[in-house]
Design a protein around this motif. Sequence first.
Motif, PDB file in Angstrom:
ATOM      1  N   UNK A 102       0.810  -1.224   0.000  1.00 17.90           N
ATOM      2  CA  UNK A 102       0.000   0.000   0.000  1.00 17.90           C
ATOM      3  C   UNK A 102       0.838   1.267   0.000  1.00 17.90           C
ATOM      4  N   UNK A 103       2.138   1.149   0.167  1.00 19.75           N
ATOM      5  CA  UNK A 103       2.997   2.320   0.165  1.00 19.75           C
ATOM      6  C   UNK A 103       4.376   1.999   0.678  1.00 19.75           C
ATOM      7  N   UNK A 104       5.200   3.035   0.800  1.00 16.01           N
ATOM      8  CA  UNK A 104       6.567   2.889   1.296  1.00 16.01           C
ATOM      9  C   UNK A 104       6.837   4.000   2.291  1.00 16.01           C
ATOM     10  N   UNK A 105       7.718   3.711   3.234  1.00 12.49           N
ATOM     11  CA  UNK A 105       8.097   4.698   4.235  1.00 12.49           C
ATOM     12  C   UNK A 105       9.613   4.690   4.410  1.00 12.49           C
ATOM     13  N   UNK A 106      10.140   5.862   4.714  1.00 12.64           N
ATOM     14  CA  UNK A 106      11.531   5.982   5.135  1.00 12.64           C
ATOM     15  C   UNK A 106      11.516   6.563   6.536  1.00 12.64           C
ATOM     16  N   UNK A 107      12.128   5.869   7.473  1.00 11.84           N
ATOM     17  CA  UNK A 107      12.203   6.315   8.859  1.00 11.84           C
ATOM     18  C   UNK A 107      13.648   6.596   9.243  1.00 11.84           C
ATOM     19  N   UNK A 108      13.837   7.616  10.047  1.00  9.80           N
ATOM     20  CA  UNK A 108      15.121   7.803  10.707  1.00  9.80           C
ATOM     21  C   UNK A 108      15.161   6.886  11.921  1.00  9.80           C
ATOM     22  N   UNK A 109      16.261   6.167  12.081  1.00  7.06           N
ATOM     23  CA  UNK A 109      16.415   5.270  13.223  1.00  7.06           C
ATOM     24  C   UNK A 109      17.054   6.049  14.370  1.00  7.06           C
ATOM     25  N   UNK A 126      10.402  10.204   7.962  1.00  4.75           N
ATOM     26  CA  UNK A 126      10.886  11.381   7.239  1.00  4.75           C
ATOM     27  C   UNK A 126      10.309  11.471   5.833  1.00  4.75           C
ATOM     28  N   UNK A 127       9.717  10.384   5.339  1.00 11.27           N
ATOM     29  CA  UNK A 127       9.174  10.398   3.986  1.00 11.27           C
ATOM     30  C   UNK A 127       8.248   9.204   3.806  1.00 11.27           C
ATOM     31  N   UNK A 128       7.162   9.402   3.065  1.00  9.41           N
ATOM     32  CA  UNK A 128       6.288   8.287   2.718  1.00  9.41           C
ATOM     33  C   UNK A 128       5.667   8.536   1.356  1.00  9.41           C
ATOM     34  N   UNK A 129       5.386   7.459   0.658  1.00 10.06           N
ATOM     35  CA  UNK A 129       4.821   7.553  -0.675  1.00 10.06           C
ATOM     36  C   UNK A 129       3.892   6.366  -0.904  1.00 10.06           C
ATOM     37  N   UNK A 130       2.958   6.506  -1.794  1.00  7.53           N
ATOM     38  CA  UNK A 130       2.029   5.407  -2.077  1.00  7.53           C
ATOM     39  C   UNK A 130       2.471   4.590  -3.284  1.00  7.53           C
ATOM     40  N   UNK A 131       2.774   5.263  -4.382  1.00  7.41           N
ATOM     41  CA  UNK A 131       3.135   4.531  -5.598  1.00  7.41           C
ATOM     42  C   UNK A 131       4.522   4.883  -6.120  1.00  7.41           C
ATOM     43  N   UNK A 132       4.991   6.100  -5.875  1.00 10.30           N
ATOM     44  CA  UNK A 132       6.283   6.520  -6.405  1.00 10.30           C
ATOM     45  C   UNK A 132       7.425   5.807  -5.683  1.00 10.30           C
ATOM     46  N   UNK A 176      10.381   6.645  -4.989  1.00 11.13           N
ATOM     47  CA  UNK A 176      11.367   7.705  -4.790  1.00 11.13           C
ATOM     48  C   UNK A 176      10.956   8.541  -3.593  1.00 11.13           C
ATOM     49  N   UNK A 177      11.943   8.944  -2.783  1.00 14.85           N
ATOM     50  CA  UNK A 177      11.689   9.824  -1.648  1.00 14.85           C
ATOM     51  C   UNK A 177      12.815  10.853  -1.566  1.00 14.85           C
ATOM     52  N   UNK A 178      12.465  12.067  -1.155  1.00 14.15           N
ATOM     53  CA  UNK A 178      13.464  13.098  -0.921  1.00 14.15           C
ATOM     54  C   UNK A 178      13.195  13.725   0.442  1.00 14.15           C
ATOM     55  N   UNK A 179      14.246  13.871   1.244  1.00 15.57           N
ATOM     56  CA  UNK A 179      14.087  14.426   2.579  1.00 15.57           C
ATOM     57  C   UNK A 179      15.384  15.084   3.008  1.00 15.57           C
ATOM     58  N   UNK A 180      15.300  15.907   4.039  1.00 16.14           N
ATOM     59  CA  UNK A 180      16.474  16.615   4.562  1.00 16.14           C
ATOM     60  C   UNK A 180      17.085  15.793   5.684  1.00 16.14           C
ATOM     61  N   UNK A 227      23.577   9.551  10.187  1.00 17.60           N
ATOM     62  CA  UNK A 227      22.201   9.198  10.510  1.00 17.60           C
ATOM     63  C   UNK A 227      21.854   7.884   9.828  1.00 17.60           C
ATOM     64  N   UNK A 228      21.211   6.982  10.564  1.00 15.18           N
ATOM     65  CA  UNK A 228      20.759   5.712   9.991  1.00 15.18           C
ATOM     66  C   UNK A 228      19.294   5.841   9.585  1.00 15.18           C
ATOM     67  N   UNK A 229      18.968   5.275   8.420  1.00 12.56           N
ATOM     68  CA  UNK A 229      17.592   5.271   7.927  1.00 12.56           C
ATOM     69  C   UNK A 229      17.186   3.850   7.563  1.00 12.56           C
ATOM     70  N   UNK A 230      15.871   3.618   7.511  1.00 13.25           N
ATOM     71  CA  UNK A 230      15.355   2.343   7.031  1.00 13.25           C
ATOM     72  C   UNK A 230      14.216   2.612   6.058  1.00 13.25           C
ATOM     73  N   UNK A 231      14.227   1.865   4.966  1.00 14.45           N
ATOM     74  CA  UNK A 231      13.221   1.967   3.911  1.00 14.45           C
ATOM     75  C   UNK A 231      12.458   0.644   3.868  1.00 14.45           C
ATOM     76  N   UNK A 232      11.126   0.693   3.858  1.00 13.54           N
ATOM     77  CA  UNK A 232      10.353  -0.542   3.856  1.00 13.54           C
ATOM     78  C   UNK A 232       8.995  -0.318   3.200  1.00 13.54           C
ATOM     79  N   UNK A 233       8.422  -1.426   2.733  1.00 11.31           N
ATOM     80  CA  UNK A 233       7.080  -1.407   2.156  1.00 11.31           C
ATOM     81  C   UNK A 233       6.046  -1.572   3.260  1.00 11.31           C
ATOM     82  N   UNK A 234       4.881  -1.027   3.030  1.00 11.65           N
ATOM     83  CA  UNK A 234       3.777  -1.110   3.984  1.00 11.65           C
ATOM     84  C   UNK A 234       2.665  -1.962   3.369  1.00 11.65           C
TER      85      UNK A 234
END
Length: 638
Positions: A308-315, A414-420, A422-426, A432-439
């Motif tokens: 249903x989407x993707x998220x990028x979280x700062x750990x 820090x970022x979430x998208x449904x279909x794209x 691609x994510x852009x964030x500051x 900084x550690x990040x994690x990218x995952x599907x929802x």
Amino acid sequence: MRAKIKAMGAPIRSLLVAASMLFGLLAVPPAAAVQGGEVATGDGVVVALVHGRTATRAFCSGALLQPRLVVTAAHCVIQNGTTITYPNGLFIATPGADLNNDNIATRARATEVNWVRGYQNRTDTIEANDFAVLTLDKPLGTPIVTRVASAAEVRELQSTRGTVTHLGYGKLALDRDNDGIARKIDLRVRPSSLSFQFPTGSIIQTTGTSTQSICPGDSGGPIVARINDELVLVGVNAGGDTSCIPSYRGSNVATGMVASFYQPIINQGIASIANSAPSEPEQVNYEISGSDVIVTWRAPSSPSTAITGYRVDEVIETKRAYLGVYVADAAGGGVNITSVIPDTPADYAKIEAFDVILAVGGVNVANTDAMLIEMRKKSQGELVTFRIRKASGEIKNVEVRLSEIGDATGFRNVCQTTTELRCQFRTNVGKTKYRLYAVSAKGDGTAYEFNVEIGPGGPPSNIEVVPGVRSIALTWGDPIRVSSVPKSAIRVRVIDSATERMLCEVPLTQYGCTINASAGRYQLAIFVDTPLGRSERIELAEVSIVASEPAKVTRAKIAKVAGKPNLLVTWQPPADNGGSAITGYRVTTTNGISLCRVTGNSTKCTIRSTAVKPGSKLQIFASNEVGESQPKSLTVPR
């Protein structure tokens, strides 16, 4: 795994010990494969259950039944009637993997657990229905077991006292933890079970010896047999004998759960595969533009429930000082190092498995708890002295500059998208550690983790030091923590940390340098230097360069002294002094008669012409603290 404490009708003690990864401090493994067994690296059946993708030791074992299906003991994943939560995820390595060297990217995450409802695992005794099925987020490979042994085939093994093979990642002996390598052993099946109150047909038991047995960490490992040229899964290890634990060493009976009895649970697991949570996104790339990060990726390839989407979280992490060893209490006091994690401060300092740590920073440590207390006082970058007893009995002090590692304590989206894709964030200044995952409706998918650093990045990785003859060669790889500075602007510096003297400074992309070194001891340290600053430095092992005899003197001459009955002999120092200062020179005849001696500061001497015959040969020797050079010959003028 589980262990039977007495021979008949006795309680069963659990040998499953949760792996406690003391991240920045030390790593305490589970009570660790098969005692007296043979190595099973590359075996296509047994798999290791590990805490987090990067762990190098298993806390339990399992059997790969289908590419995305693993069976194991329920007590490995269930506690007090509910699934155990693993902060870093429950991951499964490829079948028969050497956990010290396998590609961690190939490890799969367990996304769902199926077990017999009503199973509790509330005590240290073996409970009925100790069987569970794990659904994986992606394939681990093609299983080599062709099917599950039928109930009739299991009864036949029991009645004929047939032979089965146990596999696992457990302890190797009473005082030897597992080394990250699977092992296997053949044991005879008992004709009937001991007097346990288990459902009829649900267990199988085998008999080992005091030196050949199933040990802690083998829980959930496969029990297989070859029937009519087929390798079939008989069951999974649930309870072992106690020859691998100090509390009791009287029983050699191992208990397993029969797989065919739990076929309905296996079927549930199979049905859940196509509807599991997603695996990690693929082909992840990121770029840094100023303080912005642009991340792109491809969708997970393994079938799963709808994304249903993707998220990028700062750990959000809590940092701890890090040594990089697995340890256990040592007999007689101290802390036994069972293994060293590659590319860590301990590895670079040449600390070895079977070393015993006696003191940390001058404070004696009687056991792992005491060491943990002292390590918690330390910080990243601190130079700490460890007093160590080597396997040879030698006691020595080893200085280690600790690095750091982080415990995840929370997440910030820090970022979430449904279909794209691609994510852009500051991002933040620093690392900084990040994690990218599907929802998905089945929960969050497996996360792809990456580090972003606005700054110098980390030190080089995969560092190798090779002492030579009056030289030290170093090679390295790219930093694991990527800098926001282009590689072309990054330089590597190697220093002698005892004197802070620069020994080598070259571009990162040279990936190596050779240091000309005279005899002596060098405490090497390495780091990168960038326009945004320096990385932390890694203290490498102390290197000793041993002196040798000098080379021959050069440019030797002999000439008559005008108006005097003398000959003047001159020379230049050796091109190579052997790594030790020249202490003197001597001139002799070929039969060893000494003509003159001078100190190492002089390069000439005068001899009487009457002491030698015209046309005869003279020899010049150079000396250092090691010995004397080969002679340089010259001819007396006529």
